[in-house]
Design a protein around this motif. Structure first.
Motif, PDB file in Angstrom:
ATOM      1  N   ASP A  58      -0.631 -11.157   4.265  1.00 53.94           N
ATOM      2  CA  ASP A  58      -1.888 -10.783   4.255  1.00 53.94           C
ATOM      3  C   ASP A  58      -3.075 -11.966   4.471  1.00 53.94           C
ATOM      4  O   ASP A  58      -3.135 -12.616   3.774  1.00 53.94           O
ATOM      5  CB  ASP A  58      -2.252 -10.130   2.629  1.00 53.94           C
ATOM      6  CG  ASP A  58      -3.726  -9.447   2.698  1.00 53.94           C
ATOM      7  OD1 ASP A  58      -4.593  -9.753   3.507  1.00 53.94           O
ATOM      8  OD2 ASP A  58      -3.902  -9.179   1.510  1.00 53.94           O
ATOM      9  N   ALA A 105      -5.924 -12.959   2.077  1.00 53.34           N
ATOM     10  CA  ALA A 105      -5.620 -13.679   0.846  1.00 53.34           C
ATOM     11  C   ALA A 105      -5.377 -15.086   0.863  1.00 53.34           C
ATOM     12  O   ALA A 105      -5.152 -15.536  -0.151  1.00 53.34           O
ATOM     13  CB  ALA A 105      -4.128 -13.018   0.277  1.00 53.34           C
ATOM     14  N   ARG A 109       1.110 -14.128  -4.801  1.00 50.49           N
ATOM     15  CA  ARG A 109       1.369 -13.576  -3.367  1.00 50.49           C
ATOM     16  C   ARG A 109       2.868 -12.769  -3.608  1.00 50.49           C
ATOM     17  O   ARG A 109       2.969 -11.574  -3.226  1.00 50.49           O
ATOM     18  CB  ARG A 109       1.486 -14.244  -2.249  1.00 50.49           C
ATOM     19  CG  ARG A 109       0.117 -14.809  -1.959  1.00 50.49           C
ATOM     20  CD  ARG A 109      -0.980 -14.176  -1.987  1.00 50.49           C
ATOM     21  NE  ARG A 109      -0.877 -12.531  -1.259  1.00 50.49           N
ATOM     22  CZ  ARG A 109      -1.622 -11.590  -1.675  1.00 50.49           C
ATOM     23  NH1 ARG A 109      -2.531 -11.549  -2.799  1.00 50.49           N
ATOM     24  NH2 ARG A 109      -1.545 -10.301  -0.953  1.00 50.49           N
ATOM     25  N   ALA A 163       2.040  -9.680  -5.817  1.00 51.30           N
ATOM     26  CA  ALA A 163       1.509  -8.848  -4.751  1.00 51.30           C
ATOM     27  C   ALA A 163       2.327  -7.842  -3.721  1.00 51.30           C
ATOM     28  O   ALA A 163       2.292  -6.786  -3.567  1.00 51.30           O
ATOM     29  CB  ALA A 163       0.276  -9.414  -4.143  1.00 51.30           C
ATOM     30  N   TYR A 164       3.147  -8.969  -3.280  1.00 46.02           N
ATOM     31  CA  TYR A 164       3.952  -8.519  -2.216  1.00 46.02           C
ATOM     32  C   TYR A 164       5.046  -7.363  -2.706  1.00 46.02           C
ATOM     33  O   TYR A 164       5.390  -6.501  -2.111  1.00 46.02           O
ATOM     34  CB  TYR A 164       4.456  -9.295  -1.366  1.00 46.02           C
ATOM     35  CG  TYR A 164       3.581 -10.104  -0.402  1.00 46.02           C
ATOM     36  CD1 TYR A 164       2.415  -9.600   0.116  1.00 46.02           C
ATOM     37  CD2 TYR A 164       3.773 -11.438  -0.113  1.00 46.02           C
ATOM     38  CE1 TYR A 164       1.635  -9.910   0.633  1.00 46.02           C
ATOM     39  CE2 TYR A 164       2.856 -11.981   0.590  1.00 46.02           C
ATOM     40  CZ  TYR A 164       1.889 -11.521   1.063  1.00 46.02           C
ATOM     41  OH  TYR A 164       0.710 -12.206   1.651  1.00 46.02           O
ATOM     42  N   ARG A 206       4.755  -5.626  -5.597  1.00 47.39           N
ATOM     43  CA  ARG A 206       4.069  -4.172  -5.674  1.00 47.39           C
ATOM     44  C   ARG A 206       3.909  -3.334  -4.386  1.00 47.39           C
ATOM     45  O   ARG A 206       4.040  -2.120  -4.701  1.00 47.39           O
ATOM     46  CB  ARG A 206       2.662  -4.524  -6.360  1.00 47.39           C
ATOM     47  CG  ARG A 206       2.700  -5.194  -7.680  1.00 47.39           C
ATOM     48  CD  ARG A 206       1.199  -5.026  -8.317  1.00 47.39           C
ATOM     49  NE  ARG A 206       0.295  -5.753  -7.568  1.00 47.39           N
ATOM     50  CZ  ARG A 206       0.160  -6.957  -8.037  1.00 47.39           C
ATOM     51  NH1 ARG A 206       0.681  -7.795  -9.125  1.00 47.39           N
ATOM     52  NH2 ARG A 206      -0.811  -7.815  -7.383  1.00 47.39           N
ATOM     53  N   ARG A 207       3.692  -4.159  -3.248  1.00 46.64           N
ATOM     54  CA  ARG A 207       3.790  -3.114  -2.112  1.00 46.64           C
ATOM     55  C   ARG A 207       5.025  -2.761  -1.613  1.00 46.64           C
ATOM     56  O   ARG A 207       5.076  -1.556  -1.284  1.00 46.64           O
ATOM     57  CB  ARG A 207       2.752  -4.133  -0.967  1.00 46.64           C
ATOM     58  CG  ARG A 207       1.557  -4.592  -1.045  1.00 46.64           C
ATOM     59  CD  ARG A 207       1.158  -5.242  -0.069  1.00 46.64           C
ATOM     60  NE  ARG A 207      -0.169  -5.822  -0.058  1.00 46.64           N
ATOM     61  CZ  ARG A 207      -1.230  -6.236   0.845  1.00 46.64           C
ATOM     62  NH1 ARG A 207      -0.487  -6.132   2.075  1.00 46.64           N
ATOM     63  NH2 ARG A 207      -2.256  -6.481   0.756  1.00 46.64           N
ATOM     64  N   ALA A 222      -4.772  -6.019   4.675  1.00 48.23           N
ATOM     65  CA  ALA A 222      -5.628  -6.236   3.387  1.00 48.23           C
ATOM     66  C   ALA A 222      -5.292  -5.649   2.239  1.00 48.23           C
ATOM     67  O   ALA A 222      -4.771  -4.158   2.421  1.00 48.23           O
ATOM     68  CB  ALA A 222      -6.757  -6.458   3.577  1.00 48.23           C
ATOM     69  N   GLU A 223      -5.404  -5.764   1.247  1.00 43.22           N
ATOM     70  CA  GLU A 223      -5.357  -5.059  -0.028  1.00 43.22           C
ATOM     71  C   GLU A 223      -5.865  -3.718   0.108  1.00 43.22           C
ATOM     72  O   GLU A 223      -5.386  -2.524  -0.117  1.00 43.22           O
ATOM     73  CB  GLU A 223      -5.656  -5.663  -1.335  1.00 43.22           C
ATOM     74  CG  GLU A 223      -4.944  -5.085  -2.683  1.00 43.22           C
ATOM     75  CD  GLU A 223      -3.544  -5.163  -2.800  1.00 43.22           C
ATOM     76  OE1 GLU A 223      -2.901  -4.377  -3.077  1.00 43.22           O
ATOM     77  OE2 GLU A 223      -3.159  -6.509  -2.160  1.00 43.22           O
ATOM     78  N   HIS A 224      -7.273  -3.713   0.511  1.00 44.53           N
ATOM     79  CA  HIS A 224      -7.837  -2.350   0.625  1.00 44.53           C
ATOM     80  C   HIS A 224      -7.400  -1.341   1.709  1.00 44.53           C
ATOM     81  O   HIS A 224      -7.147  -0.117   1.520  1.00 44.53           O
ATOM     82  CB  HIS A 224      -9.432  -2.482   0.755  1.00 44.53           C
ATOM     83  CG  HIS A 224      -9.678  -2.864   2.209  1.00 44.53           C
ATOM     84  ND1 HIS A 224      -9.746  -4.146   2.725  1.00 44.53           N
ATOM     85  CD2 HIS A 224     -10.197  -2.394   3.465  1.00 44.53           C
ATOM     86  CE1 HIS A 224      -9.973  -4.290   3.929  1.00 44.53           C
ATOM     87  NE2 HIS A 224     -10.142  -3.101   4.170  1.00 44.53           N
ATOM     88  N   PHE A 243      -3.924  -1.189   2.587  1.00 44.53           N
ATOM     89  CA  PHE A 243      -2.572  -0.959   2.379  1.00 44.53           C
ATOM     90  C   PHE A 243      -2.129   0.461   2.251  1.00 44.53           C
ATOM     91  O   PHE A 243      -1.473   1.075   2.582  1.00 44.53           O
ATOM     92  CB  PHE A 243      -1.739  -1.897   1.467  1.00 44.53           C
ATOM     93  CG  PHE A 243      -0.357  -1.534   1.227  1.00 44.53           C
ATOM     94  CD1 PHE A 243       0.583  -1.788   2.136  1.00 44.53           C
ATOM     95  CD2 PHE A 243       0.097  -1.153   0.064  1.00 44.53           C
ATOM     96  CE1 PHE A 243       1.681  -1.728   2.182  1.00 44.53           C
ATOM     97  CE2 PHE A 243       1.348  -0.840  -0.257  1.00 44.53           C
ATOM     98  CZ  PHE A 243       2.231  -1.005   0.974  1.00 44.53           C
TER      99      PHE A 243
END
Length: 457
Positions: free
Chosen positions: A118, A121, A360, A363-364, A366-367, A437-439, A441
């Motif tokens: 990302d 990030a 990160r 975050a990854y 969670r994705r 980007a987070e928004h 995904f």
């Protein structure tokens, strides 16, 4: 002859005998062509008259004409500027709305193409803070051409970091900095002349090795990783922690066999640890390099932990290869970007790099969990324990048809077929869940799942 506009380093296509009209047309062309961008300040009438050797009144009249025509605008007490409507847009509207992710990525609204983190990030504040400290404290000598292996400060920081996080046996004298793995594999191809790659593997790396002068062969990969018993090449490139693109981890007995093969035959292993920091479901798998440090070259980069644009990578090489590898890298014309290297060293030493990697990783994960939870029945994911991508087996259709369906939903993914060196076997798609980007995904995942359901409908 054309007269250069020395005050702004802009060359006007203007002949002195062209007079006021010729000068006005030369300025119009400069604005239309984008050489004078909207909002740019033009020189004062006095300055331009002096630079071009004409009367100031001539420049005043030219500016007045172009202001009436809408090319320039003036405001009392402020300099004359190029009007916003004076130049065409630099890029077509669709490119400004949705820039292409990278030249090799399919043009799509939702980018799930593997190989990148990302980018939004990137720890800008931490990088800027480290840059300030480096610029305040670095001696003037640090701004010179420097050591072709890279600054000692970064090699020392990397030696500590790699030993602590990846189990690599390294000291600063064995570390050589490079411009990323593509740069490294090009130089290594030149040094060794023949390289075996995992089959499947990233074709771009095989191409770079070939450009470096190497002959390239393939070695099959199964659910346990590289089939070491099939090695018939003096040098092999492997991704043991998280095979790309299949995502399998090299089994313990094959790790041992690979190190033994290198030691017994005098062969060399190039270990590409491209995403070793991102392991989710069990303890990190240490680098194979520690099993035979004089027969294994360990390679890493910040392309997945930070961003590819930094072009920072490193090789931990056997002592006997330190000088030839350094010379081969330098022979490509590349030189270490000392300031960026010192900033990375500061991030490593301050702990900011570790904090970013931990953030990160969470975050990854969670994705990945969201992606696994959203997959329709019938799709078999592999490579899910680590990294920034996973592979999906495709039920009941060809890879080509599946990719076409996904593309119709404006989602960019990669296919398994192009990674194969031998005949294509099972079809598959490679999904990079770290890229958006987070928004973005959530919408990207929704579009992918919609396409997958259509494939099995």
């Amino acid at each position: 002859m054309a007269v250069p506009w020395s005050s702004s380093d802009l060359h006007l296509d203007w002949q002195p005998d062209g007079g006021r009209r010729g000068l006005a047309e030369a300025l119009r062309r400069a604005i239309r062509d984008g050489r004078l961008s909207p909002g740019a300040v033009v020189p004062s009438t006095r300055t331009l008259a002096r630079d071009l050797g004409v009367a100031r009144g001539t420049i005043t009249r030219v500016y007045a004409d172009l202001t009436v025509e809408g090319y320039l605008y003036t405001s009392q007490g402020a300099p004359t500027r190029v009007a916003a409507t004076g130049a065409p847009p630099i890029a077509p509207p669709e490119e400004k709305i949705r820039p292409r992710a990278a030249p090799w990525v399919p043009d799509a609204r939702w980018d799930l193409y593997p190989g990148r983190p990302d980018l939004s990030a990137f720890p800008r504040a931490a990088w800027l803070s480290a840059a300030r400290r480096v610029l305040q404290d670095a001696p003037a000598a640090a701004l010179d051409y420097g050591d072709t292996r890279g600054p000692a400060a970064l090699r020392e920081a990397l030696a500590r970091y790699l030993a602590r996080t990846r189990g690599v046996l390294a000291d600063p004298g064995r570390i050589v900095l490079c411009g990323g793995f593509k740069h490294a594999i090009t130089a290594l191809g030149h040094v060794f002349g023949e390289l075996a790659f995992e089959d499947p593997s990233l074709p771009e790396f095989r191409t770079m090795a070939t450009l470096g002068g190497a002959r390239v062969t393939g070695v099959r990969v199964d659910e346990h990783g590289l089939q070491v018993s099939e090695l018939d090449s003096p040098v092999v490139v492997v991704t043991p922690a998280h095979q790309y693109p299949l995502g399998v981890t090299l089994a313990p007995e094959r790790r041992t066999a690979l190190a033994r093969w290198a030691t017994d035959t005098g062969g060399l292993v190039i270990e590409d640890d491209y995403d070793g920091e991102f392991r989710f479901d069990r303890q990190p798998v240490g680098a194979v390099q520690a099993l035979a440090p004089e027969r294994i070259v360990y390679a890493g980069t910040v392309s997945k932990t930070l961003v590819p644009a930094l072009h920072i990578g490193w090789l931990v090489v056997p002592r006997a290869l330190a000088e030839p590898v350094r010379d081969a890298l330098a022979g490509t014309g590349w030189r270490p970007p000392a300031l960026d290297h010192l900033i990375l060293a500061e991030l490593l030493n301050s702990g900011a790099y570790d904090r970013h990697v931990r953030q990160r990783r969470a975050a990854y994960r969670r994705r990945r969990d969201r992606l696994l939870g959203a997959l329709p029945p019938g799709f078999t994911p592999t490579g899910i324990s680590a990294g920034l991508h996973l592979m999906l087996g495709i039920p009941g259709t060809s890879e080509e048809e599946a990719l076409a369906t996904i593309s119709r939903h404006s989602v960019a993914v990669d296919g398994l077929a192009r990674h194969r060196m031998a005949e294509q076997r099972e079809p598959g798609i490679v999904v990079g869940y770290a890229t958006p980007a987070e928004h973005a995904f959530g919408p990207a995942l929704e579009a992918l799942v919609t396409a997958l359901r259509e494939i099995t409908a």
